[in-house]
Design an enzyme around this catalytic site. Structure first.
Site, PDB file in Angstrom:
ATOM      1  N   LYS A  24     -26.379  72.361  11.468  1.00  0.00           N
ATOM      2  CA  LYS A  24     -27.479  72.017  11.151  1.00  0.00           C
ATOM      3  C   LYS A  24     -29.077  73.107  11.678  1.00  0.00           C
ATOM      4  CE  LYS A  24     -25.477  68.445  14.297  1.00  0.00           C
ATOM      5  NZ  LYS A  24     -25.495  67.439  15.686  1.00  0.00           N
ATOM      6  N   SER A  54     -25.739  63.286  18.473  1.00  0.00           N
ATOM      7  CA  SER A  54     -26.087  63.354  18.224  1.00  0.00           C
ATOM      8  C   SER A  54     -27.413  63.424  17.690  1.00  0.00           C
ATOM      9  CB  SER A  54     -25.722  65.055  17.324  1.00  0.00           C
ATOM     10  OG  SER A  54     -25.725  64.988  16.060  1.00  0.00           O
TER      11      SER A  54
END
Length: 782
Positions: free
Chosen positions: A711, A668
């Site tokens: 996140k 990511s």
């Protein structure tokens, strides 16, 4: 110096003053014949161990030659004095002749007489127990201390090496010191051996006495018609009176029959009694009534935990389905109940374990916690076989026995930390426990009867979903707890943490008050976590300091933003994105760790040297591949963004991901690496309010990733206002709390070109030409 034939003594030692018989073989016969041929009949008796002669021997004289009572030829020799062996010399016959120097024994001095008295006392104590009074009398008559010491050569408890040590010691004081120490050690060994023998003898006598008494007791019972072993009749009545399922009752009565036929001395009798006690303690038919009021259940969950809407909704759904089944009499269909398995996954401190207690209170069920962290033995789940010493049922059976009902809430804590060991795989044993299609007939190895677990509500907790074995995770319904927003943390601290810490500190709300503004400052600047453990520790620290203040000044303590630093010091966490991204080559990424979401800064720099890419920061293989993909993408598509691909290829590029001591991996960070490298190459810094996450491909596509909610919560905690995520992750925004959605501007992009256009600051015009400045100073084209 004298020349004497050598008499080899195999595994024997002759000391001066000793008279011993020596059997004659070819070697010893040659020495005896050679000595008899001389007038004085003297020879040198030397001990031989493992075929090697010693350095010191004994000058001996032949007293007699004849035969032993067994008929073997032998000679009787008497030791005269010690002698040191010299060089070999030729001589008559087949004997070995050597030069021998007689060792003069020095006169006794110092502690010799004191050691002799102690040695006589020790030997008297040793020999009196054996009735050797003649030997004691002979020792008392010895006036020569050397003769007294050398008389120990007759002792059978001295080893060959000890006797050789006596032979080589010419000083009588040294010999007496050695003997005193050896006799003491031998007496200590004799004492221990005698004590052990007495204990064994007493144990045997006790066992024999108990055996006779038990035989007499059995005969008396037989005469009275009560010939069943002790307690077996009581077990039969208890089993018959107990409310047991039919198959369990049948198995229990069979074991009672075995107990009645077995002897009390048989180990099997103890195993059977323990098994029957376990079966009779199980709550086979006991169940608690579930709370059917959905409103009351919702009130309990809301009172105990702030947020966690997904978990609360799932619990209410479970309760609603149970109510519908009860209305239609569908409690059990095909032998299967409505048992559910929820896996609560999230970082530490978000309330996974305490949520189990709240669920039990909301349902009106008993609650049992089973800790699985570090378990490596399959028997911890399935139980041990009854034939093993110390056998126990598994933790599931023990949990039901502890709960006292067959439908408790069982919390399987830390299920992600179960690992396989040499005793089996506990995770594999949990498959049957957690499978609704199988757990209605779960069989514990210790009980060996079917156990219905279908009505048990299992809750499992885990920090990292990826470490849960795939087959085990497939049997659970995953509910993620991604963390709390700042407002939720303040509510939790106000309603739960602060009252609890006040009680633990022995304080009251009138004595110490903490404002909501202070709680918000603590949650935002003094702690940065997904859960609330650090927040609770900070409150505990404040209250400890407040208790010290109240000890000297009884005035109430008021903690606000203005005086918060007096209790907690200066803030530990302040927004740093603007500072870190002020120079080209630094981009802000978002990541998920075992402790929840976190902000990740990726730094890139370049230098002259061999072209290539250097990666640091303990990156995993997937993350290293993302860096290479990012560089390859910019080299192949750099001209679209005003970058010179040759400049990228002609310099040494270093990519670093702090903190260097923390291992990192995952795809990511792909678009963050592209942005950092593009910022370095163009000289345009990354906009400080931006954070980003997403996997990148060689063609520039942005692929979806996981952990979006965690996140974005981390970005909100870090003070970021704009976030870039993959376009295919847009549905994940539905799970984001409303206050976070309002505070963040989320951009869903599918192409890296859009990411760079959005994240990089606009290029400043060149003062001389008016054109845009392209390329940083480190990557300027040659």
């Amino acid at each position: 110096m004298a020349t004497l034939p050598v008499l080899p003594l195999t595994d024997a030692v002759l000391l001066p003053g000793m008279v011993v018989p020596v059997t004659l073989d070819p070697g010893t016969q040659a020495a005896i014949d050679a000595a008899r041929a001389t007038g004085d009949k003297q020879l040198l008796a030397v001990p031989r161990v493992d075929g090697e002669y010693g350095s010191v021997g004994t000058v001996a004289k032949i007293d007699k030659v004849g035969r032993l009572p067994s008929g073997e030829p032998a000679a009787v020799v008497r030791g005269v004095s010690r002698a040191r062996i010299g060089a070999g010399v030729p001589g008559p016959g087949a004997a070995l002749w050597v030069e021998a120097t007689v060792l003069d024994e020095p006169a006794p001095a110092g502690r010799a007489k004191e050691l002799a008295r102690e040695y006589r006392a020790l030997m008297t104590s040793l020999l009196s127990e054996r009735g050797a009074w003649q030997v004691i009398d002979a020792m008392e008559r010895m006036t020569d201390l050397g003769e007294l010491a050398d008389s120990a050569g007759y002792a059978p408890w001295l080893t060959l090496s000890q006797k050789i040590e006596l032979l080589t010691a010419a000083d009588v004081t040294t010999r007496l010191e050695l003997l005193v120490g050896w006799v003491r050690d031998h007496l200590a060994e004799q004492e221990v051996s005698e004590r052990i023998n007495n204990d064994v003898r007493e144990g045997l006598e006790k066992s024999q006495r108990e055996f006779l008494l038990r035989q007499q007791l059995a005969a008396i019972r037989k005469e009275l018609g009560e010939d069943s072993p002790d307690g077996s009749a009581d077990y039969r009545s208890r089993v018959e009176a107990a409310d047991l399922p039919d198959k369990v009752r049948e198995a229990a009565l069979q074991e009672v029959g075995k107990l009645e036929r077995s002897s009390d001395q048989s180990p099997e009798a103890g195993w059977i009694r323990t098994w029957l006690d376990t079966v009779l303690e199980m709550p086979w038919t006991t169940r608690t009534e579930d709370n059917t009021d959905l409103g009351a259940a919702r009130a309990v969950l809301d009172a105990d935990h702030a947020g966690l809407a997904d978990v609360k909704d799932r619990i209410l759904e479970y309760l609603a389905v149970r109510n519908r089944r009860a209305e239609r009499n569908l409690g059990v269909v095909g032998g299967r109940g409505s048992g559910a398995v929820l896996a609560l996954a999230g970082p530490p401190g978000v309330g996974k374990t305490s949520l189990g207690e709240s669920v039990a209170r909301a349902l009106g069920r008993k609650f049992v916690r089973v800790s699985l962290g570090g378990i490596r033995d399959e028997a911890e789940i399935r139980g041990h076989r009854r034939t093993y010493v110390g056998a126990l049922p598994g933790r599931i059976v023990r949990a039901l026995r502890e709960a006292g009902s067959m439908n408790p809430v069982v919390l399987l804590d830390e299920v992600d930390k179960v690992s396989a060991g040499w005793s089996g795989d506990p995770a594999a044993a949990l498959l049957e426990v957690l499978d609704p299609a199988q757990n209605h007939t779960f069989r514990d190895h210790y009980l060996e009867v079917d156990l219905d677990l279908s009505d048990v509500l299992f809750l499992a907790t885990a920090n990292v979903v990826e470490t849960i074995p795939g087959p085990l995770l497939d049997r659970m319904e995953l509910v993620t707890l991604d963390g709390y927003t700042e407002d939720e943390k303040v509510a939790i601290a106000r309603d739960h943490l602060l009252p609890r810490q006040l009680e633990r500190a022995g304080l009251t709300a009138e004595e110490v008050t903490v404002t909501e503004a202070a709680l918000s400052r603590i949650a935002g600047e003094h702690t940065r976590e997904a859960g609330v453990r650090q927040l609770e520790r900070a409150l505990a620290k404040i209250l400890r300091k407040a208790a010290v203040t109240l000890a000297t000044d009884p005035a109430p303590v008021h903690v606000d933003v203005d005086n918060l630093s007096r209790y907690l010091g200066r803030p530990k966490f302040t927004p740093e994105s603007a500072e870190r991204t002020a120079v080209p080559g630094v981009a802000t990424g978002l990541a998920v760790t075992g402790a929840g979401g976190d902000v990740l800064f990726i730094e890139a720099t370049s230098m002259d040297g061999e072209p290539g890419l250097t990666l640091t920061g303990q990156l995993g293989d997937v993350m290293k591949e993302s860096a290479h993909i990012a560089l390859s993408y910019l080299r192949s598509n750099g001209r679209r963004f005003g970058l010179d691909p040759n400049a990228l290829a002609g310099h040494r590029i270093h990519l670093h991901v702090p903190a260097g001591a923390v291992p990192k991996d995952g795809p990511s960070a792909g678009i963050t690496m592209v942005t950092a490298l593009a910022s370095l190459a163009s000289g345009r810094p990354v906009r400080p309010e931006f954070g980003m996450t997403g996997e990148v491909t060689l063609s520039g596509r942005v692929l979806p990733i996981g952990g979006v909610k965690q996140k974005l919560l981390a970005a909100h905690r870090a003070g970021l206002t704009e976030v870039i995520i993959p376009a295919r992750n847009e549905p994940d925004l539905d799970d984001l709390p409303a206050e976070v959605r309002e505070a963040l501007t989320v951009h869903t992009l599918a192409d890296v070109a859009d990411v760079l256009a959005l994240a990089l600051r606009p290029a400043e015009p060149d003062a001389a030409t008016g054109a845009d400045a392209r390329g940083g100073p480190a990557l300027a084209a040659a």
